[in-house]
Design a protein around this motif. Structure first.
Motif, PDB file in Angstrom:
ATOM      1  N   LYS A 152      40.238  61.042  57.948  1.00 29.43           N
ATOM      2  CA  LYS A 152      40.422  62.369  58.514  1.00 29.43           C
ATOM      3  C   LYS A 152      40.478  63.374  57.365  1.00 29.43           C
ATOM      4  O   LYS A 152      41.434  63.403  56.594  1.00 29.43           O
ATOM      5  N   ILE A 153      39.439  64.179  57.247  1.00 25.62           N
ATOM      6  CA  ILE A 153      39.323  65.140  56.146  1.00 25.62           C
ATOM      7  C   ILE A 153      38.989  66.497  56.744  1.00 25.62           C
ATOM      8  O   ILE A 153      37.934  66.669  57.354  1.00 25.62           O
ATOM      9  N   ASP A 154      39.868  67.463  56.561  1.00 24.64           N
ATOM     10  CA  ASP A 154      39.665  68.775  57.178  1.00 24.64           C
ATOM     11  C   ASP A 154      39.485  69.883  56.154  1.00 24.64           C
ATOM     12  O   ASP A 154      39.615  71.067  56.480  1.00 24.64           O
ATOM     13  N   LEU A 183      38.553  62.289  48.434  1.00 24.38           N
ATOM     14  CA  LEU A 183      37.389  61.419  48.546  1.00 24.38           C
ATOM     15  C   LEU A 183      37.792  59.988  48.870  1.00 24.38           C
ATOM     16  O   LEU A 183      37.004  59.228  49.437  1.00 24.38           O
ATOM     17  N   TYR A 184      38.991  59.630  48.521  1.00 25.20           N
ATOM     18  CA  TYR A 184      39.464  58.260  48.703  1.00 25.20           C
ATOM     19  C   TYR A 184      40.536  58.180  49.789  1.00 25.20           C
ATOM     20  O   TYR A 184      41.425  57.341  49.755  1.00 25.20           O
ATOM     21  N   THR A 185      40.410  59.059  50.766  1.00 15.59           N
ATOM     22  CA  THR A 185      41.331  59.050  51.898  1.00 15.59           C
ATOM     23  C   THR A 185      41.144  57.775  52.726  1.00 15.59           C
ATOM     24  O   THR A 185      40.016  57.442  53.105  1.00 15.59           O
ATOM     25  N   PRO A 186      42.215  57.059  53.023  1.00 13.83           N
ATOM     26  CA  PRO A 186      42.081  55.862  53.875  1.00 13.83           C
ATOM     27  C   PRO A 186      41.673  56.243  55.298  1.00 13.83           C
ATOM     28  O   PRO A 186      41.766  57.405  55.706  1.00 13.83           O
ATOM     29  N   LYS A 230      36.806  52.510  46.356  1.00 14.03           N
ATOM     30  CA  LYS A 230      37.874  51.933  45.515  1.00 14.03           C
ATOM     31  C   LYS A 230      38.949  51.246  46.355  1.00 14.03           C
ATOM     32  O   LYS A 230      40.144  51.304  46.067  1.00 14.03           O
ATOM     33  N   GLY A 231      38.493  50.600  47.413  1.00 13.87           N
ATOM     34  CA  GLY A 231      39.399  49.811  48.228  1.00 13.87           C
ATOM     35  C   GLY A 231      40.099  50.547  49.341  1.00 13.87           C
ATOM     36  O   GLY A 231      40.858  49.937  50.108  1.00 13.87           O
ATOM     37  N   THR A 232      39.882  51.855  49.483  1.00  7.81           N
ATOM     38  CA  THR A 232      40.584  52.615  50.527  1.00  7.81           C
ATOM     39  C   THR A 232      39.850  52.597  51.866  1.00  7.81           C
ATOM     40  O   THR A 232      40.442  52.904  52.900  1.00  7.81           O
ATOM     41  N   LEU A 233      38.565  52.255  51.862  1.00  8.04           N
ATOM     42  CA  LEU A 233      37.774  52.269  53.086  1.00  8.04           C
ATOM     43  C   LEU A 233      37.621  50.828  53.571  1.00  8.04           C
ATOM     44  O   LEU A 233      36.728  50.100  53.151  1.00  8.04           O
ATOM     45  N   GLU A 234      38.489  50.437  54.459  1.00 10.75           N
ATOM     46  CA  GLU A 234      38.509  49.057  54.944  1.00 10.75           C
ATOM     47  C   GLU A 234      37.384  48.835  55.949  1.00 10.75           C
ATOM     48  O   GLU A 234      37.181  49.629  56.859  1.00 10.75           O
ATOM     49  N   GLN A 235      36.666  47.709  55.773  1.00 10.72           N
ATOM     50  CA  GLN A 235      35.544  47.395  56.659  1.00 10.72           C
ATOM     51  C   GLN A 235      36.049  47.015  58.048  1.00 10.72           C
ATOM     52  O   GLN A 235      37.185  46.552  58.221  1.00 10.72           O
ATOM     53  N   ASN A 236      35.208  47.219  59.066  1.00  7.44           N
ATOM     54  CA  ASN A 236      35.562  46.854  60.429  1.00  7.44           C
ATOM     55  C   ASN A 236      35.656  45.333  60.589  1.00  7.44           C
ATOM     56  O   ASN A 236      35.002  44.583  59.855  1.00  7.44           O
ATOM     57  N   PRO A 237      36.452  44.857  61.553  1.00  3.33           N
ATOM     58  CA  PRO A 237      36.656  43.410  61.737  1.00  3.33           C
ATOM     59  C   PRO A 237      35.333  42.666  61.948  1.00  3.33           C
ATOM     60  O   PRO A 237      34.466  43.128  62.680  1.00  3.33           O
TER      61      PRO A 237
END
Length: 548
Positions: free
Chosen positions: A142-144, A154-157, A539-546
């Motif tokens: 969520k980036i506003d 840029l690295y928002t989870p 850098k690890g903050t964007l977790e892939q879907n199951p």
């Protein structure tokens, strides 16, 4: 007559651009002389309309009701996680540019009386592009605010799907009071977004989340179903829109081509213009780029309002036309009935018999009529009819479904306001609670049937199956076509060798793709995979879907 023809855009004027999530700078060249007056914000807002779905993007070949000249790896479950994807990149570009306008509006010192409308369009299109992301990927960052290459954001989870839906609704609630009503548009503004379009998106997103929560074991379904009801009812109560009826019983067909552009059913459309912005969708359909399946054909009711397995009016499959007889009129306006006429590339009308050999060959034996324009330009690759992405027909379907899903029931009065308004246009019998009970039908199935029929090939089917929790049952089934063995089709194509030229099932129906080649794995296929490069760059903050 069409208005609001975007000729010059902000990006073309200033060189303003936005990039993928991993590198989303906003070049501020010319900011010193731009963003000074309301016209600057209007020019910037014009650019957002290029993010609306293009005519070739709303096909349903990723589901069970449409097939193409070859297989579709999303439909059959064989697709792999991509390195990059426009489905991810393009919405983020518009999220960035809409947030940038909102930032400049805050800095400008201009009042809502001066630029409130353009702020509202930015809120609407940010919500619209977040909607495209959330229905595809579930929760996303969520980036506003607009970003640059050094922004920590840029690295928002990822936020949850529910949080993104809430953000979409929040943006739309900010937009609605600042947008004009449809009746408030001038002739030159026709085609711009309105309160009705914003309410429609709110209703669409809320229904999606409400039913997703209900059928995926979550707790807040009622909250979102209420929001869907409120938004859809507000559109109905506004009296700004109505179903297109100007072509009588054929209105459904003409709504989706040139005659239906700018009708009172249209809330918002992707605009096309002769000599400026055209498409080749009619021509592609003539060439079999997308064809219907038996899965869709069997959904249409007979003219007595009963399904084909219950109606005495159903004529079976013996001839090429028998299954089309005594059926909902929308079937013949969606499928090409063998022996009927369509507008041809030669500029006149030609009789067409879809089959398996020659110019009208298809993988299922069916051919689509919906969206086939009846102009020489359209059949020669330069169609100019719009894609009606938000229309009143969908609003009525949202309202009916949300009412039923919220309470497990719907009144006859509510059915008359929604489902039966659509059926009346198609000259079909009313749906009532008594009719359902007397004939052993299921109200939920009938409401979903109406949605499938009315919105066929408009891009909703896969999303519907996923939110209903039925995709895992429906999508692994074989893709079938017309009945071949022992019918007029076999007589007309005696040279086709079963098992070699065509495949059929035990009942003699064409098999375009067998069940053995199709799958839908849960939870993997509930959501699409985030592009691999985006996961790597996060850098690890964007977790892939199951499952991916």
């Amino acid at each position: 007559m069409k208005r609001f023809n975007i000729i010059i855009t902000l990006s073309a004027t200033l060189g303003l651009f936005s990039c993928e999530l991993d590198k989303m700078p906003m070049d501020q060249v010319s900011d010193a002389v731009f963003w000074q007056k309301p016209a600057d914000f209007e020019l910037a807002a014009n650019d957002f309309y290029f993010g609306l779905q293009e005519v070739s993007q709303y096909i349903d070949m990723n589901s069970d009701i449409a097939f193409g000249s070859g297989t579709n790896d999303v439909s059959d479950g064989s697709y792999l996680a991509p390195v990059n994807s426009d489905d991810w990149d393009n919405p983020w570009k518009f999220v960035q540019s809409t947030s940038y306008l909102l930032k400049k509006a805050e800095e400008s010192g201009l009042s809502d009386e001066e630029i409130g409308r353009w702020k509202a369009e930015a809120h609407f299109f940010r919500a619209y592009n977040y909607w495209k992301l959330v229905k595809t990927y579930g929760g996303v960052p969520k980036i506003d605010i607009p970003l640059n290459t050094s922004s920590e954001e840029l690295y928002t989870p990822r936020s949850s799907q529910q949080e993104i839906i809430d953000f979409i609704i929040e943006d739309l609630d900010k937009a609605i009071p600042l947008l004009p009503k449809q009746s408030g548009l001038t002739a030159e503004e026709l085609g711009r977004t309105t309160q009705g379009a914003a309410l429609a998106l709110k209703a669409r997103a809320a229904l999606f989340e409400g039913t997703w929560q209900k059928y995926h074991g979550m707790a807040d379904a009622g909250k979102y179903l209420d929001l869907a009801i409120q938004a859809a009812q507000a559109i109905v109560d506004s009296k700004e829109y109505e179903l297109y009826r100007e072509k009588g019983e054929l209105s459904y067909k003409y709504l989706h081509i040139l005659e239906g552009d700018d009708s009172k059913e249209v809330l918002l459309a992707r605009r096309y213009y002769k000599l400026r912005a055209t498409h080749n969708w009619t021509r592609e359909l003539l060439l079999g780029a997308m064809v219907p399946t038996k899965n869709l054909a069997d959904v249409y009711l007979c003219t007595d309002g009963l399904p084909i397995d219950k109606s005495k009016l159903f004529k079976g499959f013996q001839t090429q036309t028998s299954e089309f007889e005594n059926r909902d009129s929308r079937m013949a306006q969606t499928f090409v009935v063998p022996g009927s006429e369509i507008f041809s590339e030669g500029g006149g009308w030609a009789t067409v018999e879809p089959g398996f050999i020659g110019n009208n060959s298809t993988r299922t034996g069916y051919m689509i009529r919906k969206f086939m324009d009846e102009t020489l330009d359209a059949v020669q690759f330069i169609g100019e009819y719009d894609f009606k992405e938000f229309r009143y027909g969908e609003v009525l379907l949202i309202l009916a479904e949300a009412l039923y899903e919220k309470n497990g029931q719907i009144t006859d009065e509510q059915l008359d306001l929604t489902i039966n308004d659509l059926r009346n246009r198609a000259n079909m019998p009313r749906l009532t609670n008594a009719f359902v009970a007397t004939n052993g039908l299921n109200m939920q199935e009938e409401i979903r049937r109406e949605r499938t029929v009315e919105l066929a090939f408009e891009g909703y089917r896969r999303d519907d199956l996923r939110r209903w929790g039925t995709a895992e049952t429906v999508l692994p089934l074989a893709i079938r076509g017309v009945k071949f063995v022992g019918t007029e089709y076999q007589q007309k194509f005696p040279e086709l060798v079963i098992g070699q030229d065509i495949q059929v099932d035990s009942e003699g129906f064409i098999i375009a793709q067998p069940a053995s080649a199709r799958k839908f794995q849960t939870p993997k296929h509930w959501l699409s995979p985030i592009p691999l490069q985006q996961v790597q760059l996060s850098k690890g903050t964007l977790e892939q879907n199951p499952g991916w």
